[in-house]
Design a protein around this motif. Structure first.
Motif, PDB file in Angstrom:
ATOM      1  N   HIS B 183       8.168 -25.795  15.229  1.00  0.00           N
ATOM      2  CA  HIS B 183       7.180 -25.254  14.289  1.00  0.00           C
ATOM      3  C   HIS B 183       5.837 -24.898  14.919  1.00  0.00           C
ATOM      4  O   HIS B 183       4.800 -25.476  14.571  1.00  0.00           O
ATOM      5  N   TYR B 202       5.747 -29.881  14.313  1.00  0.00           N
ATOM      6  CA  TYR B 202       6.696 -30.936  13.969  1.00  0.00           C
ATOM      7  C   TYR B 202       7.053 -31.870  15.121  1.00  0.00           C
ATOM      8  O   TYR B 202       7.544 -32.964  14.890  1.00  0.00           O
ATOM      9  N   ASP B 223      -0.673 -36.456  15.557  1.00  0.00           N
ATOM     10  CA  ASP B 223       0.267 -36.176  14.470  1.00  0.00           C
ATOM     11  C   ASP B 223      -0.015 -34.800  13.840  1.00  0.00           C
ATOM     12  O   ASP B 223      -1.119 -34.519  13.422  1.00  0.00           O
ATOM     13  N   HIS B 224       1.012 -33.951  13.806  1.00  0.00           N
ATOM     14  CA  HIS B 224       0.940 -32.618  13.197  1.00  0.00           C
ATOM     15  C   HIS B 224      -0.198 -31.756  13.757  1.00  0.00           C
ATOM     16  O   HIS B 224      -1.132 -31.402  13.035  1.00  0.00           O
ATOM     17  N   TYR B 226      -2.158 -28.474  14.629  1.00  0.00           N
ATOM     18  CA  TYR B 226      -2.135 -27.176  13.942  1.00  0.00           C
ATOM     19  C   TYR B 226      -2.688 -26.030  14.777  1.00  0.00           C
ATOM     20  O   TYR B 226      -2.113 -24.969  14.826  1.00  0.00           O
ATOM     21  N   LEU B 243      -2.863 -34.692  10.868  1.00  0.00           N
ATOM     22  CA  LEU B 243      -2.596 -35.948  10.165  1.00  0.00           C
ATOM     23  C   LEU B 243      -3.167 -37.156  10.913  1.00  0.00           C
ATOM     24  O   LEU B 243      -2.887 -38.300  10.571  1.00  0.00           O
ATOM     25  N   THR B 266      -7.935 -34.094   7.910  1.00  0.00           N
ATOM     26  CA  THR B 266      -7.090 -32.918   8.054  1.00  0.00           C
ATOM     27  C   THR B 266      -7.780 -31.757   8.784  1.00  0.00           C
ATOM     28  O   THR B 266      -7.996 -30.685   8.224  1.00  0.00           O
ATOM     29  N   GLU B 268      -8.152 -28.514  10.817  1.00  0.00           N
ATOM     30  CA  GLU B 268      -7.232 -27.363  10.991  1.00  0.00           C
ATOM     31  C   GLU B 268      -7.777 -26.372  12.018  1.00  0.00           C
ATOM     32  O   GLU B 268      -7.556 -26.519  13.200  1.00  0.00           O
TER      33      GLU B 268
END
Lengths: 173, 319
Positions: B183, B202, B223-224, B226, B243, B266, B268
């Motif tokens: 991803h 992911y 984690d995650h 972006y 995350l 979060t 981004e």
């Protein structure tokens, strides 16, 4: 048959993890509780006994799947939710989940954290939910799979716990 | 020839003239997906100087100082807002009829590229006339996009295929499909175009890719992850871990994490501001932007913006 069911389960799992819509949703609530952070955290981190404060829950069971801890919550309305316990962080008093099955949402990553409250002997609990609608593709969106449905489900299922956690802890004194 | 004092005056005047040519500040354009607006941050002043209303659910940002234009993808209204950065007015809306998310402008200012992630299309548009010049299919779920410094290649993070697509900008033909982590979403290049980066959401990694021989190294981050951005000197990479509420700082040469910066909820979008040596991070969960000093890795300012800021793409314009 068992293998077949496992395959189906895997397919459902991977589907729910793969695609999601373009607009993440957020529900972010904070509650001040008249109890020491350590006491609040002890209840919040006890994910196997969430029924103690989340009033929509009927029963909880937990199983280990490889490195993952998967929790199954059966709600009083009969709905079965599965989530993964991603992290229990004692230093920062924060517990992270990934809800993988059971509601009209996708890529649902909530957490609960406990901080010191504004006054001595108080805590501030943050309930943070990040998720997408269930339907991963372009409109038209099937009924019950839109953003509003996901928000309603989370508001109905999890948010009643915010005030109830406060009630349970403050009455326990 | 000239008395010393005259020379001094002359060089003072020359500096003044030169200073007028040099960018005096940088502006960050933050897309607030939850309230359909763009917050304009003056990075020098560290404050929001303007808020521009756009269409529904703005995500992607691409800007050009030379064209004095900002382009914003509004994914839920399926169009792109065109903003004149001199007046902060929306002067046009380009219909896309799909799900425009990723957007980029070529460094030669001649083409605007839009990734339509549900319909698996990439559009090439003239940024001044808004005509669609070309379009192609890139399966599946094209997300972050960026153009090489020579404007010849378009790199696309193809999310659901776990690949990077490399397109020839002349005809949008595919030059290469490269497998990355799971991803890939955000994408970035070094300023010389030699190294490409993708944030692989992911599997919690960043791919560091040589754009000449396609050698790839994956670095584990938080984690995650972006979005990614490189420092102006091409030495350091910054990654938002959505995350984990943090930014991983990676030394590009050694491919090692050298620091982790705690930011807001979060995180981004992330960009590097060469003017002030700052890193800007939009915190989606907190509705603010962290301004980080690139030398000390300390947050020097936190600026409140609109609801659910994404700031996906190249959102800083030097002025």
């Amino acid at each position: 048959m068992k293998q077949f069911l496992a395959l189906i389960a895997m397919a459902v799992f991977s589907l729910s993890a793969i695609a999601h819509g373009p607009t993440p949703q957020k529900i972010d609530n904070r509650v001040i509780i008249k109890a020491e952070p350590a006491k609040v955290w002890a209840m919040v981190k006890d994910y196997e006994n969430v029924q103690k404060w989340l009033p929509t829950v009927k029963s909880v069971s937990v199983e280990k799947k490889g490195a993952d801890i998967v929790r199954t919550i059966v709600l009083k309305n009969g709905i079965k939710l599965k989530d993964k316990i991603k992290q229990v962080d004692d230093a920062n008093m924060k517990i992270k989940f990934e809800v993988i099955e059971g509601g009209p949402f996708s890529n649902y990553n909530p957490y609960i954290s406990v901080d010191k409250g504004p006054n001595a002997g108080e805590s501030e609990v943050r309930f943070f939910h990040r998720f997408y609608r269930q339907y991963p593709n372009n409109p038209p969106i099937p009924e019950g799979q839109d953003e509003a449905s996901a928000i309603k489900f989370i508001n109905d299922t999890y948010v009643p716990g915010n005030e109830n956690l406060k009630k349970v802890l403050e009455n326990a004194k | 020839m000239y008395p010393i004092r005259r020379l001094g005056t002359l060089s003072f005047l020359a500096c003044l003239l030169l200073a007028c040519q040099k960018p005096s500040t940088s502006l960050a354009y933050i897309s607030n997906q939850g309230d359909n607006s763009i917050s304009v941050i003056d990075i020098k002043q560290q404050k929001v100087t303007n808020t521009i209303a756009v269409d529904h659910a703005p995500v992607g940002i691409a800007g050009s100082a030379e064209l004095a234009r900002l382009f914003v993808t509004n994914v839920d209204s399926q169009n792109v807002s065109v903003i004149d950065t001199n007046t902060n007015q929306v002067i046009h809306t380009i219909p896309v009829n799909g799900s425009p998310v990723g957007i980029a402008i070529s460094p030669d200012h001649k083409r605007l590229y839009i990734a339509d992630w549900y319909s698996n299309r990439v559009l090439a548009i003239n940024p001044m006339t808004y005509h669609i010049i070309n379009e192609t299919v890139v399966e599946k779920a094209p997300a972050g996009i960026i153009v090489s410094p020579d404007s010849l290649r378009l790199y696309i993070a193809v999310r659901d295929s776990n690949e990077i697509a490399v397109l020839n900008t002349k005809d949008l033909s595919t030059l290469k499909r490269l497998s990355v982590g799971e991803h890939p979403f955000g994408i970035a290049l070094t300023s010389d175009g030699n190294i490409l980066f993708s944030a692989n959401v992911y599997d919690n990694t960043v791919s560091i890719i040589d754009t000449h021989d396609w050698q790839q190294t994956k670095v584990s981050v938080g984690d995650h992850p972006y979005c990614v951005t490189a420092s102006q000197d091409n030495k350091t990479l910054y990654v938002t871990n959505t995350l984990d509420e943090s930014v991983s700082v990676i030394d590009i040469a050694s491919k090692q994490i050298v620091a982790t910066i705690n930011v807001g909820e979060t995180p981004e979008g992330i960009n590097f501001d060469a003017n002030h040596q700052r890193i800007l991070v939009s915190n989606w969960g907190e509705n603010n932007v962290s301004i980080i000093d690139a030398k000390t890795h300390k947050i020097i300012s936190t600026i409140t913006v609109g609801d659910r800021p994404r700031a996906f793409g190249q959102f800083i314009i030097a002025r």
